[in-house]
Design a protein around this motif. Sequence first.
Motif, PDB file in Angstrom:
ATOM      1  N   GLU A 195       0.833  -1.213   0.000  1.00 55.78           N
ATOM      2  CA  GLU A 195       0.000   0.000   0.000  1.00 55.78           C
ATOM      3  C   GLU A 195       0.863   1.256   0.000  1.00 55.78           C
ATOM      4  OE1 GLU A 195      -3.861  -1.918   2.354  1.00 55.78           O
ATOM      5  OE2 GLU A 195      -2.214  -0.995   3.470  1.00 55.78           O
ATOM      6  N   ARG A 229       6.446   0.609 -11.454  1.00 52.73           N
ATOM      7  CA  ARG A 229       6.540  -0.828 -11.208  1.00 52.73           C
ATOM      8  C   ARG A 229       6.659  -1.619 -12.519  1.00 52.73           C
ATOM      9  NH1 ARG A 229       1.944  -1.787  -7.482  1.00 52.73           N
ATOM     10  NH2 ARG A 229       2.272   0.413  -7.037  1.00 52.73           N
ATOM     11  N   PRO A 289       2.875  -6.553  -9.811  1.00 53.76           N
ATOM     12  CA  PRO A 289       2.256  -6.169  -8.535  1.00 53.76           C
ATOM     13  C   PRO A 289       3.160  -6.550  -7.369  1.00 53.76           C
ATOM     14  CG  PRO A 289       1.194  -8.129  -9.440  1.00 53.76           C
ATOM     15  CD  PRO A 289       2.148  -7.651 -10.484  1.00 53.76           C
ATOM     16  N   HIS A 290       2.977  -5.876  -6.257  1.00 51.81           N
ATOM     17  CA  HIS A 290       3.783  -6.136  -5.057  1.00 51.81           C
ATOM     18  C   HIS A 290       3.112  -7.228  -4.243  1.00 51.81           C
ATOM     19  CE1 HIS A 290       5.896  -5.722  -1.304  1.00 51.81           C
ATOM     20  NE2 HIS A 290       6.719  -4.825  -1.827  1.00 51.81           N
ATOM     21  N   GLU A 334       3.947   5.519  -5.730  1.00 51.74           N
ATOM     22  CA  GLU A 334       3.930   5.558  -7.199  1.00 51.74           C
ATOM     23  C   GLU A 334       2.915   6.574  -7.713  1.00 51.74           C
ATOM     24  OE1 GLU A 334       3.949   2.283 -10.753  1.00 51.74           O
ATOM     25  OE2 GLU A 334       2.207   2.280  -9.412  1.00 51.74           O
ATOM     26  N   ASN A 347       1.972   1.765  -3.485  1.00 48.66           N
ATOM     27  CA  ASN A 347       0.866   2.259  -4.316  1.00 48.66           C
ATOM     28  C   ASN A 347       0.736   3.772  -4.197  1.00 48.66           C
ATOM     29  OD1 ASN A 347       0.239  -0.334  -5.146  1.00 48.66           O
ATOM     30  ND2 ASN A 347      -1.414  -0.600  -3.658  1.00 48.66           N
ATOM     31  N   LYS A 355       2.005  -8.648   0.125  1.00 49.74           N
ATOM     32  CA  LYS A 355       1.819  -7.225   0.380  1.00 49.74           C
ATOM     33  C   LYS A 355       2.614  -6.699   1.570  1.00 49.74           C
ATOM     34  CE  LYS A 355      -2.822  -7.087  -1.645  1.00 49.74           C
ATOM     35  NZ  LYS A 355      -2.353  -6.357  -2.835  1.00 49.74           N
ATOM     36  N   TYR A 415      -4.460   4.151 -16.525  1.00 49.17           N
ATOM     37  CA  TYR A 415      -3.506   3.580 -15.568  1.00 49.17           C
ATOM     38  C   TYR A 415      -2.254   3.089 -16.295  1.00 49.17           C
ATOM     39  CZ  TYR A 415      -1.713   0.764 -11.693  1.00 49.17           C
ATOM     40  OH  TYR A 415      -0.915   0.238 -10.701  1.00 49.17           O
TER      41      TYR A 415
END
Length: 254
Positions: free
Chosen positions: A57, A100, A172-173, A63, A60, A176, A85
């Motif tokens: 998060e 990313r 994606p990370h 970025e 997110n 999390k 996006y």
Amino acid sequence: MIQDTLQKASLAELFSLIEKLPGPQGHLFRGQRNAAWSLIPTLYRLTPNIHGGSIAESFNVFEAELIDRFFREGLPYLPPISRSYSNDRALAQHFGAPTRLLDWSEDPLVATFFAVEQWETTTDAAVFMIIPEARFRPEDVKDFKALQSIAFRPPAIDRRIPAQRSMFTFHPHEPKDQPFVPLEQRPNIGINVSNPHGAGGSARAFAKIVIPQPLKEQLFLRLSRIGIDRRNLFPGLDGVGADTAARALSGQWM
């Protein structure tokens, strides 16, 4: 990840290795001038100064703030493409802002050029190749849990994109709440394909070809002779100038 090493400064040898590695077609290729470097998107190489929530998060938010600043400061120079996006991140990545995304090419010769361009350095280079698990715009993916690499084609922001046959992968990370794991350390990235060595079973379509330092200059010269150079990959005077300087360094300026 399967790893092999180029034994001769030969493009034929390079293609022979590529054909032996897992996956029949659809690979993306990425060249790195230092074989020891990990595959980590630029965003995840940073430490976001944001508190609260999970690590993912925080990235997110970080970025989103970087993208906002890029578009705010770059407004007078932006090309006329619609914002979305994926387009926002493709544009930012293309011009050097942390995202990313990772840059790849559909052309193995282009990736090899970026691996060996600085042939005078003392490190081995590498070309990575992968068939990502999916090809979608990130905003069209509903669930990232089973996906570690998603490929998409960027809009032709400038002439470099088609010249380099550019593709981006989105990462994606996950998990999390843990630090980002470099792609080459993940056992389950890339699609499953038949084992390329005929031993039965399956393998991931993700591989690394190491280019030993003594082979880099000759590979660079061979690529230059067939037009894989800055002049063609970076259309414009900047590319011509950089190509002229590179040929002068290698003694091949004529």
